[in-house]
Design an enzyme around this catalytic site. Structure first.
Site, PDB file in Angstrom:
ATOM      1  N   LYS A   9       6.752  10.838 -24.118  1.00 42.40           N
ATOM      2  CA  LYS A   9       6.353  10.600 -25.508  1.00 42.40           C
ATOM      3  C   LYS A   9       7.584  10.592 -26.438  1.00 42.40           C
ATOM      4  O   LYS A   9       8.675  11.035 -26.039  1.00 42.40           O
ATOM      5  CB  LYS A   9       5.370  11.689 -25.939  1.00 42.40           C
ATOM      6  CG  LYS A   9       4.061  11.689 -25.140  1.00 42.40           C
ATOM      7  CD  LYS A   9       3.114  12.749 -25.690  1.00 42.40           C
ATOM      8  CE  LYS A   9       1.769  12.679 -24.974  1.00 42.40           C
ATOM      9  NZ  LYS A   9       0.763  13.558 -25.623  1.00 42.40           N
ATOM     10  N   TYR A  49      -5.184   5.310 -27.287  1.00 43.78           N
ATOM     11  CA  TYR A  49      -5.959   6.553 -27.335  1.00 43.78           C
ATOM     12  C   TYR A  49      -7.367   6.335 -27.904  1.00 43.78           C
ATOM     13  O   TYR A  49      -7.956   7.266 -28.459  1.00 43.78           O
ATOM     14  CB  TYR A  49      -5.223   7.602 -28.176  1.00 43.78           C
ATOM     15  CG  TYR A  49      -4.079   8.291 -27.436  1.00 43.78           C
ATOM     16  CD1 TYR A  49      -4.325   9.084 -26.324  1.00 43.78           C
ATOM     17  CD2 TYR A  49      -2.768   8.165 -27.874  1.00 43.78           C
ATOM     18  CE1 TYR A  49      -3.284   9.730 -25.655  1.00 43.78           C
ATOM     19  CE2 TYR A  49      -1.725   8.814 -27.210  1.00 43.78           C
ATOM     20  CZ  TYR A  49      -1.994   9.592 -26.099  1.00 43.78           C
ATOM     21  OH  TYR A  49      -0.972  10.235 -25.442  1.00 43.78           O
ATOM     22  N   ASN A 112       3.844  17.203 -26.856  1.00 39.74           N
ATOM     23  CA  ASN A 112       3.823  17.857 -25.536  1.00 39.74           C
ATOM     24  C   ASN A 112       4.560  17.032 -24.470  1.00 39.74           C
ATOM     25  O   ASN A 112       4.237  17.095 -23.292  1.00 39.74           O
ATOM     26  CB  ASN A 112       2.391  18.232 -25.121  1.00 39.74           C
ATOM     27  CG  ASN A 112       1.480  17.032 -24.962  1.00 39.74           C
ATOM     28  OD1 ASN A 112       1.869  15.910 -25.259  1.00 39.74           O
ATOM     29  ND2 ASN A 112       0.281  17.258 -24.466  1.00 39.74           N
TER      30      ASN A 112
HETATM   31  P1  CMP Z   1      -2.260  13.501 -23.754  1.00 42.72           P
HETATM   32  O1  CMP Z   1      -2.184  13.900 -22.331  1.00 42.72           O
HETATM   33  O2  CMP Z   1      -1.360  12.415 -24.217  1.00 42.72           O
HETATM   34  O3  CMP Z   1      -3.769  13.070 -24.094  1.00 42.72           O
HETATM   35  C1  CMP Z   1      -4.272  13.105 -25.408  1.00 42.72           C
HETATM   36  C2  CMP Z   1      -3.377  13.851 -26.328  1.00 42.72           C
HETATM   37  O4  CMP Z   1      -3.998  14.315 -27.493  1.00 42.72           O
HETATM   38  C3  CMP Z   1      -2.876  15.100 -25.641  1.00 42.72           C
HETATM   39  O5  CMP Z   1      -1.964  14.782 -24.638  1.00 42.72           O
HETATM   40  C4  CMP Z   1      -2.335  15.891 -26.799  1.00 42.72           C
HETATM   41  O6  CMP Z   1      -1.028  15.497 -27.157  1.00 42.72           O
HETATM   42  C5  CMP Z   1      -3.304  15.476 -27.898  1.00 42.72           C
HETATM   43  N1  CMP Z   1      -4.297  16.507 -28.141  1.00 42.72           N
HETATM   44  C6  CMP Z   1      -5.301  16.873 -27.347  1.00 42.72           C
HETATM   45  N2  CMP Z   1      -6.024  17.861 -27.915  1.00 42.72           N
HETATM   46  C7  CMP Z   1      -5.439  18.103 -29.090  1.00 42.72           C
HETATM   47  C8  CMP Z   1      -5.685  19.026 -30.127  1.00 42.72           C
HETATM   48  N3  CMP Z   1      -6.718  19.869 -30.056  1.00 42.72           N
HETATM   49  N4  CMP Z   1      -4.877  19.004 -31.191  1.00 42.72           N
HETATM   50  C9  CMP Z   1      -3.851  18.134 -31.266  1.00 42.72           C
HETATM   51  N5  CMP Z   1      -3.552  17.243 -30.293  1.00 42.72           N
HETATM   52  C10 CMP Z   1      -4.333  17.230 -29.224  1.00 42.72           C
END
Ligand code: CMP
Length: 138
Positions: A9, A49, A112
């Site tokens: 990311k 997304y 993340n």
């Molecule tokens: P990813 O694996 O890219 O899939 C969806 C993304 O949404 C996830 O990683 C996080 O970065 C983000 N995400 C999921 N849950 C939350 C949350 N409760 N608050 C903020 N970001 C979230």
């Protein structure tokens, strides 16, 4: 053989973690069969997304995913989806097991570092979102 889509990311790219993440995947035996750097527009991040549309974090997630370039890659191996997810650790780095990418590097659930497909159906959608057949060196 299974394929999964992984994304380093914008926060991972900005922090100079491309090599570290790729090294971990390669050392674990995963084969990179496609890879490129892309800077998604807000609309492109929203499309990627789309499954999260309507969730409270959707707007800030798609803002952050379109804030800079990502590295997108297809990883191949037996059980590649589960293997990649295990190596990334839990979505929230606070819950991620020691030694996982997110436990070692991520600061927050949104920033993340990495993304990985969570099931064969999502992997097929996500791979097709970024790559056409000619770009995959299988
Ligand atoms: P990813 O694996 O890219 O899939 C969806 C993304 O949404 C996830 O990683 C996080 O970065 C983000 N995400 C999921 N849950 C939350 C949350 N409760 N608050 C903020 N970001 C979230």
């Amino acid at each position: 053989m299974e394929r999964t889509l992984s994304i380093i990311k914008p926060d991972g790219v900005a922090r100079g973690l491309i090599g570290e993440v790729v090294r971990r995947f390669e050392n674990a035996g995963l084969k990179i069969v496609a890879m490129k750097m892309v800077h998604m527009s807000k609309k492109e991040a929203e499309g990627f997304y789309a499954v999260h549309r309507g969730r409270g974090f959707y707007d800030s997630l798609t803002d952050s995913m379109s804030s800079g370039p990502c590295v997108v890659m297809i990883l191949e191996g037996p059980g590649a989806i589960a293997q990649t997810r295990e190596m990334m650790g839990a979505t929230n780095p606070k819950d991620a097991a020691p030694g996982t990418i997110r436990a070692d590097y991520a600061f927050s659930i949104e920033q993340n570092i990495v993304h990985g497909s969570d099931a064969p159906e999502t992997a097929a959608f996500e791979i097709g979102y970024f790559f056409n057949a000619l770009e995959i060196c299988g």
